[in-house]
Scaffold this motif. Structure first.
Motif, mmCIF file in Angstrom:
data_model
loop_
_atom_site.group_PDB
_atom_site.id
_atom_site.type_symbol
_atom_site.label_atom_id
_atom_site.label_comp_id
_atom_site.label_asym_id
_atom_site.label_seq_id
_atom_site.Cartn_x
_atom_site.Cartn_y
_atom_site.Cartn_z
ATOM 1 N N GLU A 53 95.328 99.997 6.818
ATOM 2 C CA GLU A 53 95.300 99.033 7.926
ATOM 3 C C GLU A 53 95.091 97.587 7.461
ATOM 4 O O GLU A 53 95.358 96.652 8.214
ATOM 5 C CB GLU A 53 94.208 99.433 8.936
ATOM 6 N N HIS A 54 94.623 97.428 6.218
ATOM 7 C CA HIS A 54 94.471 96.061 5.698
ATOM 8 C C HIS A 54 95.828 95.417 5.417
ATOM 9 O O HIS A 54 95.898 94.218 5.148
ATOM 10 C CB HIS A 54 93.581 96.046 4.454
ATOM 11 N N LYS A 55 96.886 96.211 5.447
ATOM 12 C CA LYS A 55 98.224 95.636 5.275
ATOM 13 C C LYS A 55 98.926 95.485 6.625
ATOM 14 O O LYS A 55 100.134 95.219 6.695
ATOM 15 C CB LYS A 55 99.064 96.521 4.349
ATOM 16 N N GLY A 56 98.198 95.679 7.697
ATOM 17 C CA GLY A 56 98.785 95.629 9.037
ATOM 18 C C GLY A 56 98.968 94.203 9.555
ATOM 19 O O GLY A 56 98.476 93.240 8.976
ATOM 20 N N LYS A 57 99.684 94.130 10.667
ATOM 21 C CA LYS A 57 100.057 92.851 11.288
ATOM 22 C C LYS A 57 98.856 91.964 11.606
ATOM 23 O O LYS A 57 98.882 90.760 11.360
ATOM 24 C CB LYS A 57 100.802 93.171 12.594
ATOM 25 N N ASP A 58 97.809 92.580 12.161
ATOM 26 C CA ASP A 58 96.611 91.816 12.560
ATOM 27 C C ASP A 58 95.994 91.092 11.373
ATOM 28 O O ASP A 58 95.558 89.943 11.485
ATOM 29 C CB ASP A 58 95.518 92.761 13.100
ATOM 30 N N VAL A 59 95.927 91.801 10.252
ATOM 31 C CA VAL A 59 95.337 91.199 9.060
ATOM 32 C C VAL A 59 96.264 90.126 8.506
ATOM 33 O O VAL A 59 95.838 88.996 8.228
ATOM 34 C CB VAL A 59 95.040 92.258 7.976
ATOM 35 N N LEU A 60 97.537 90.470 8.374
ATOM 36 C CA LEU A 60 98.489 89.522 7.766
ATOM 37 C C LEU A 60 98.573 88.207 8.543
ATOM 38 O O LEU A 60 98.823 87.151 7.964
ATOM 39 C CB LEU A 60 99.869 90.170 7.626
ATOM 40 N N ALA A 61 98.304 88.275 9.841
ATOM 41 C CA ALA A 61 98.321 87.050 10.645
ATOM 42 C C ALA A 61 97.195 86.100 10.233
ATOM 43 O O ALA A 61 97.311 84.880 10.378
ATOM 44 C CB ALA A 61 98.197 87.396 12.124
ATOM 45 N N ILE A 62 96.118 86.654 9.698
ATOM 46 C CA ILE A 62 94.981 85.813 9.271
ATOM 47 C C ILE A 62 94.975 85.654 7.760
ATOM 48 O O ILE A 62 94.755 84.570 7.231
ATOM 49 C CB ILE A 62 93.637 86.444 9.730
ATOM 50 N N ASN A 63 95.219 86.749 7.072
ATOM 51 C CA ASN A 63 95.137 86.750 5.613
ATOM 52 C C ASN A 63 96.448 87.244 5.008
ATOM 53 O O ASN A 63 96.686 88.448 4.911
ATOM 54 C CB ASN A 63 93.975 87.658 5.164
ATOM 55 N N THR A 119 85.956 85.687 14.441
ATOM 56 C CA THR A 119 86.583 87.011 14.345
ATOM 57 C C THR A 119 86.500 87.478 12.899
ATOM 58 O O THR A 119 86.841 86.727 11.983
ATOM 59 C CB THR A 119 88.070 86.927 14.759
ATOM 60 N N LEU A 120 86.035 88.690 12.731
ATOM 61 C CA LEU A 120 85.999 89.267 11.382
ATOM 62 C C LEU A 120 86.682 90.624 11.385
ATOM 63 O O LEU A 120 86.292 91.538 12.115
ATOM 64 C CB LEU A 120 84.549 89.432 10.904
ATOM 65 N N LEU A 121 87.707 90.748 10.565
ATOM 66 C CA LEU A 121 88.342 92.051 10.314
ATOM 67 C C LEU A 121 87.805 92.541 8.985
ATOM 68 O O LEU A 121 87.833 91.805 7.984
ATOM 69 C CB LEU A 121 89.865 91.888 10.234
ATOM 70 N N TRP A 122 87.308 93.753 8.968
ATOM 71 C CA TRP A 122 86.606 94.231 7.773
ATOM 72 C C TRP A 122 86.855 95.704 7.549
ATOM 73 O O TRP A 122 87.260 96.439 8.448
ATOM 74 C CB TRP A 122 85.107 93.951 7.901
ATOM 75 N N GLY A 123 86.602 96.132 6.299
ATOM 76 C CA GLY A 123 86.699 97.543 5.951
ATOM 77 C C GLY A 123 85.352 98.019 5.439
ATOM 78 O O GLY A 123 84.661 97.269 4.729
ATOM 79 N N PRO A 124 84.957 99.239 5.790
ATOM 80 C CA PRO A 124 83.638 99.728 5.421
ATOM 81 C C PRO A 124 83.503 99.970 3.918
ATOM 82 O O PRO A 124 84.430 100.469 3.280
ATOM 83 C CB PRO A 124 83.515 101.046 6.193
ATOM 84 N N GLY A 125 82.346 99.587 3.369
ATOM 85 C CA GLY A 125 82.057 99.842 1.960
ATOM 86 C C GLY A 125 82.636 98.801 1.023
ATOM 87 O O GLY A 125 82.471 98.883 -0.186
ATOM 88 N N SER A 126 83.304 97.799 1.550
ATOM 89 C CA SER A 126 83.851 96.729 0.709
ATOM 90 C C SER A 126 82.792 95.638 0.546
ATOM 91 O O SER A 126 82.410 94.997 1.530
ATOM 92 C CB SER A 126 85.117 96.154 1.377
ATOM 93 N N PRO A 127 82.312 95.398 -0.691
ATOM 94 C CA PRO A 127 81.319 94.338 -0.861
ATOM 95 C C PRO A 127 81.762 92.978 -0.313
ATOM 96 O O PRO A 127 80.954 92.301 0.335
ATOM 97 C CB PRO A 127 81.069 94.322 -2.373
ATOM 98 N N PRO A 128 83.021 92.552 -0.522
ATOM 99 C CA PRO A 128 83.400 91.249 0.040
ATOM 100 C C PRO A 128 83.262 91.187 1.570
ATOM 101 O O PRO A 128 82.846 90.169 2.125
ATOM 102 C CB PRO A 128 84.855 91.073 -0.401
#
Lengths: 215, 215
Positions: free
Chosen positions: B42-52, B6-15
């Motif tokens: 959305e990078h501060k949302g629940k889905d992300v925080l559960a992983i990162n 599973t990969l959660l990602w944001g567009p235009g982010s080099p990492p």
């Protein structure tokens, strides 16, 4: 003996120190070691520039191969000398992943951001102190969850790479009582032969700083 | 197929982008991909925080294993899927060392340093622009000396990791005529399937910026 290796380094620099620890761990003593002084600007001297055009330390050579990036040098040494010295990569996939996770998270732990005098702001200073405190708390939690080493049961590249940064924090006065797990980790690893043998010479017999004592 | 990833990602982010390129290169299509919006927080949302827990993207899982640090994820994927997809580590020791050198030097190429409005200084802005220009010149020289890829003859983890940063610079208006070797590299690699398939969706059909056009 590692007579075909040369390391130019400056005392108290975590990037230099981690390469020295990696060399010790892999049984690569006997390399050409040259201690230089940041204060005297020796990292901008001819010897360094011949190896590292950035004029930064470490400057590292293995035969004709140059590898000045400390993370890269540590990973390279572990790979090239797999069967020699201490194994620094866990077999277990989960620990291996944790090793990489912690190794690179370690870059968020560094706190020294030089700002020229005319550009300094109390607001920035406070923000950095707050960020650093949050960051260290995170690592305190990691040590609680997965010790005794950064990637779990065994000493790994994560420790080689991040321990010098943690030692640096305590050198700058981090309070052991506020971060007891991290302090225990620091006190264990500092007695490891590879770490003891490479302890920054300018830290011996001189007092530490207290910049971080209130964190 | 990589249904256990599973990969959660944001567009235009080099990492984020480099992990996506690594997945493509290793033939790991079909992972659970979730595009999130930095603008909407959305990078501060629940889905992300559960992983990162840092609330940063990428957030990456392979089965029960979490690896959110993009450098770590790329190295891990190459190691775990050695015999699959494209080989991303050179056999040759000198190229391998160069791969690590460039991979980590790539961290000096990044230019986006956010400073709050009240703390901005023209002196700092000018200094950063000067540093960035010097840095990019260094890379222009590297491409002259060792192309066509960052570590020499073959596409490697150094390209997976650093190409997104170079693409980012051109997206922000870096002048192709000032840096012709870097531009040629950019134009070659951008047509590579792994890169094309993962090109930031928000960069398609929108104009680039011109912040760097005078460098």
């Amino acid at each position: 003996m590692a007579k075909d290796m040369t390391l130019l380094w400056g005392p108290g620099s975590p990037p230099c120190w981690r390469v020295m620890i990696a060399l010790e761990e892999k049984g690569l003593q006997g390399y050409n070691s040259k201690q230089l002084s940041f204060e005297k600007g020796e990292h901008k001297g001819k010897d360094v520039l011949a190896i590292n055009p950035r004029g930064q330390l470490p400057a590292f050579k293995h035969g004709n191969i140059t590898l000045n990036e400390s993370y890269g040098a540590c990973i390279y040494l572990e790979e090239q000398f797999k069967g020699q010295g201490n194994k620094l990569t866990p077999e277990n996939k989960a620990e291996l992943a944790l090793m990489y996770q912690r190794m690179f998270e370690g870059q968020s732990l560094f706190y020294d951001r030089f700002v020229p005098e005319g550009e300094r702001h109390d607001s920035a200073k406070q923000r950095f102190a707050g960020q650093l405190k949050d960051e260290i708390k995170l690592w305190e939690g990691y040590m609680q969850a997965t010790g005794p080493y950064l990637a779990g049961k065994s000493f790994s590249l994560a420790d080689v790479i991040v321990f010098p940064v943690i030692a640096f924090l305590f050198r700058f006065g981090l309070n052991e009582e506020h971060f007891p797990k991290l302090a225990a980790y620091h006190n264990t690893v500092k007695d490891r032969p590879s770490v003891k043998n490479t302890w920054p010479p300018n830290w011996k017999d001189t007092p530490g700083m207290d910049a971080l004592k209130n964190l």
